[in-house]
Write an enzyme that holds these catalytic residues in place. Structure first.
Site, short mmCIF file in Angstrom:
data_model
loop_
_atom_site.label_atom_id
_atom_site.label_comp_id
_atom_site.label_asym_id
_atom_site.label_seq_id
_atom_site.Cartn_x
_atom_site.Cartn_y
_atom_site.Cartn_z
N LYS A 199 0.87 -1.18 0.00
CA LYS A 199 0.00 0.00 0.00
C LYS A 199 0.91 1.23 0.00
O LYS A 199 1.44 1.62 1.03
CB LYS A 199 -0.86 -0.03 1.25
N GLU A 273 8.66 1.21 11.54
CA GLU A 273 9.78 2.15 11.42
C GLU A 273 9.14 3.53 11.43
O GLU A 273 8.49 3.92 10.48
CB GLU A 273 10.53 1.86 10.12
N CYS A 307 13.08 10.35 8.20
CA CYS A 307 12.80 9.93 9.58
C CYS A 307 14.05 10.09 10.44
O CYS A 307 13.96 10.34 11.63
CB CYS A 307 12.30 8.50 9.60
P1 NAP Z 1 1.47 8.46 7.74
O1 NAP Z 1 0.11 9.03 7.86
O2 NAP Z 1 2.03 7.74 8.88
O3 NAP Z 1 1.45 7.56 6.42
C1 NAP Z 1 2.28 6.44 6.17
C2 NAP Z 1 1.48 5.38 5.45
O4 NAP Z 1 0.43 4.89 6.29
C3 NAP Z 1 0.77 5.88 4.20
O5 NAP Z 1 0.77 4.86 3.23
C4 NAP Z 1 -0.61 6.15 4.71
O6 NAP Z 1 -1.59 6.20 3.73
C5 NAP Z 1 -0.82 4.99 5.63
N1 NAP Z 1 -1.88 5.19 6.61
C6 NAP Z 1 -2.49 6.34 7.01
N2 NAP Z 1 -3.41 6.09 7.96
C7 NAP Z 1 -3.37 4.77 8.20
C8 NAP Z 1 -4.07 3.89 9.08
N3 NAP Z 1 -4.97 4.34 9.96
N4 NAP Z 1 -3.77 2.58 9.06
C9 NAP Z 1 -2.83 2.09 8.22
N5 NAP Z 1 -2.16 2.86 7.35
C10 NAP Z 1 -2.41 4.18 7.34
O7 NAP Z 1 2.44 9.59 7.34
P2 NAP Z 1 2.04 10.90 6.54
O8 NAP Z 1 0.67 11.39 6.85
O9 NAP Z 1 2.33 10.65 5.16
O10 NAP Z 1 3.04 11.90 7.21
C11 NAP Z 1 2.74 12.46 8.49
C12 NAP Z 1 3.96 12.58 9.30
O11 NAP Z 1 4.54 11.30 9.49
C13 NAP Z 1 5.05 13.39 8.66
O12 NAP Z 1 4.90 14.74 8.84
C14 NAP Z 1 6.25 12.83 9.37
O13 NAP Z 1 6.42 13.45 10.60
C15 NAP Z 1 5.91 11.40 9.58
N6 NAP Z 1 6.52 10.53 8.58
C16 NAP Z 1 7.51 9.73 8.98
C17 NAP Z 1 8.11 8.90 8.07
C18 NAP Z 1 9.23 8.00 8.43
O14 NAP Z 1 9.94 7.55 7.55
N7 NAP Z 1 9.41 7.67 9.67
C19 NAP Z 1 7.70 8.89 6.75
C20 NAP Z 1 6.64 9.70 6.37
C21 NAP Z 1 6.06 10.51 7.31
P3 NAP Z 1 -1.95 7.64 3.12
O15 NAP Z 1 -0.73 8.10 2.43
O16 NAP Z 1 -3.07 7.38 2.21
O17 NAP Z 1 -2.34 8.51 4.29
#
Ligand code: NAP
Ligand code: MG
Length: 500
Positions: A199, A273, A307
């Site tokens: 996904k 992660e 991250c």
């Molecule tokens: P996120 O919401 O954690 O998204 C990561 C993945 O999880 C995406 O594929 C997302 O789908 C999916 N997802 C969202 N809600 C979910 C749920 N309830 N159950 C299962 N999967 C779900 O991250 P983001 O919104 O893209 O970014 C938000 C913040 O996360 C960033 O500002 C940053 O601080 C952090 N982040 C951290 C990393 C890392 O590498 N550690 C990477 C990205 C972001 P959708 O894309 O459709 O929402």
């Protein structure tokens, strides 16, 4: 509509890919979402829609899980020899290398990062990851155990372990390294003999779909690799699905906790992660110039959307003013622009939402009393660009010090002595990575031992390698990806004991 703002010509293959309707890969077929719905994916340098992709939801996740289950239980995959899996994975690595520029441009358009960096780092490393785990497919071993069996005195036994795949794995990846994060999960999962549902993040579905075509061309049997593009609800359906045996997730700590909750139903295995607020510690005896350059890369690489970003810059108080001034000067000279401009060093953030979030932190930091040595505001008046920002005069309780911003923003703080550095570095709910800069080899190792972080880089930052385990202490996650550790994540051990 495909609108591309580019300084270098977009390859015909990328145009052709964008013109194809991107659908879901389920059971070896490209299909539309059950609802027939699609959503647009956006070029962050312009805000324009690149193309439409299928809007997968719970019903599509369910179809993909059924396909993966069938492929795992009764398809050709379980009976395939390890060296056949090895050859397929190696082929994926080779195709990524052959088509690196195409993948790099597509990643750049969808994510905003520099196409040159995407090609040289994201795609090249993804190819390396597939080859590394291709090699592992033939090297997954159990062991024999010389048992004592105290309850069966006099008996003779032959005891051994089998290392077997976990089963159907849901792989949920973020938008910051779309292809690479998919590769980190797909390659070890498939090498170990699992079947998967990938996904991708809603912001960056494109390279995953192009990779799906590569899996098809390489000859993976139907149902082994399924790809469902969509939103958080699709990820939630995957995490809660009772026929999924494992979820591997990279993303925010907030969503990581939701996945743990959703996984409870069938107690599926979970590896996470998550976020970070990594400390980069600069001692007064560090090589000044390389520490400045490395410290800027630490928080600015990938526009701060890493991250592991070293966003808490801890500097010995004796060199603090000089060092932060040099960091600010270096940062202020960075060339900002769209990813397809080969001279671009800092591209746009991923989306309007992320731009708004980073902008909110900038204003909060300034309102709290922090001072920006450089940056502190948006760049230009279109696209999601933020100026690289170096904050000083910060206090440990400020949100810009405690929370993951995910933009090109660093908070610099002075420390007094080794113990002061360690205490400040460990003052976080996160524990993903840390940097140490010093010429004193004993101090470097001593400090590394005391830092609560899954990766410690000495006199460098982002010192990753496919063979080295990667993951977080504290709220930065569960488990370790990469290296042999990832094979552990995607296998389970069966203990067999034979009475002779
Ligand atoms: P996120 O919401 O954690 O998204 C990561 C993945 O999880 C995406 O594929 C997302 O789908 C999916 N997802 C969202 N809600 C979910 C749920 N309830 N159950 C299962 N999967 C779900 O991250 P983001 O919104 O893209 O970014 C938000 C913040 O996360 C960033 O500002 C940053 O601080 C952090 N982040 C951290 C990393 C890392 O590498 N550690 C990477 C990205 C972001 P959708 O894309 O459709 O929402
Ligand atoms: Mg996009």
């Amino acid at each position: 509509m495909t609108v591309i703002a580019a300084a270098t010509p977009v390859l015909p293959a990328v145009h052709e890919f964008l013109a194809r309707t991107a659908s879901l890969l389920i059971d070896g077929e490209w299909v539309q979402a059950a609802s027939g719905r699609t959503f647009g994916t956006v070029d962050p340098a312009t805000g324009n829609t690149l193309t439409e992709v299928a809007h997968g939801e719970a019903v599509d996740i369910d179809s993909a899980v059924r396909a993966a289950r069938k492929a795992f239980d009764t398809g050709p995959w379980p009976s395939m020899k390890p060296n056949e899996r090895e050859r397929l994975l190696w082929r994926v690595g080779d195709v990524l290398s052959e088509r690196a520029e195409e993948f790099g441009q597509l990643e750049s358009l969808d994510n905003g990062k520099s196409a040159a960096i995407a090609t040289a780092v994201d795609v090249a490393w993804s190819a390396d990851v597939f080859r590394y785990y291709a090699g592992w497919a033939t090297k997954i071993e159990g062991s024999t155990i010389n048992v004592s069996m105290p309850f069966a005195p006099g008996g003779r036994f032959h005891a051994y372990t089998l290392r077997e795949p976990v089963g159907v794995c849901g792989l949920i990846v973020p938008w910051n390294f779309p292809l690479l994060m998919a590769a980190w999960k797909l390659a070890p999962a498939l090498a170990a003999g699992n079947t998967v549902i990938l996904k991708p993040a809603e912001q960056t579905p494109l390279t995953a779909l192009l990779l799906g075509e590569v899996f098809q061309e390489a000859g993976f049997p139907p149902g082994v690799v399924n790809i469902v593009t969509g939103f958080g609800d699709a990820g939630a359906a995957l995490s809660g699905h009772h026929d999924v045996d494992k979820i591997a997730f990279t993303g925010s700590t907030e969503v990581g906790k939701k996945i743990v909750d959703a996984a409870k139903g069938n107690l599926k295995k979970v590896s996470l992660e998550l976020g970070g607020k990594s400390a980069n510690v600069v001692f007064a005896d560090a090589d000044f110039d390389s520490a400045v350059a490395g410290s800027v890369t630490a928080w600015m690489f990938n526009h701060g959307q890493c991250c592991v970003a070293g966003t808490r810059l801890l500097v010995d108080e004796r060199i603090f003013d000089d060092f932060t001034a040099a960091v600010a000067e270096t940062a202020s000279k960075v060339k900002i622009g769209p990813g397809l401009d080969p001279t671009t060093e800092l591209g746009p953030l991923i989306s309007q939402d992320q731009f708004d979030k980073v902008d909110r932190y900038l204003r909060e930091g300034l309102a709290d009393g922090a001072r920006a040595l450089t940056g502190g505001k948006r760049w230009g008046d279109s696209g999601f660009f933020i100026e690289p920002t170096v904050f000083v005069d910060v206090k440990p309780e400020f949100s810009i010090v405690r929370e993951e911003i995910f933009g090109p923003v660093v908070a610099a703080m002075p420390f007094d002595g080794e113990s002061g550095a360690v205490a400040a570095a460990n003052d976080s709910i996160y524990g993903l990575a840390a940097g140490i800069w010093t010429k004193d080899i004993s101090k470097a190792h001593r400090t590394a031992q005391q830092l609560k972080a899954g990766s410690v880089w000495i006199n460098q930052y982002n010192g990753f390698d496919t063979a080295m385990p990667f993951g977080g202490y504290k709220q930065s996650g569960w488990g370790r990806e990469l290296g042999q550790s990832a094979i552990d994540l995607y296998t389970q051990i069966k203990a067999v004991n034979v009475a002779l």
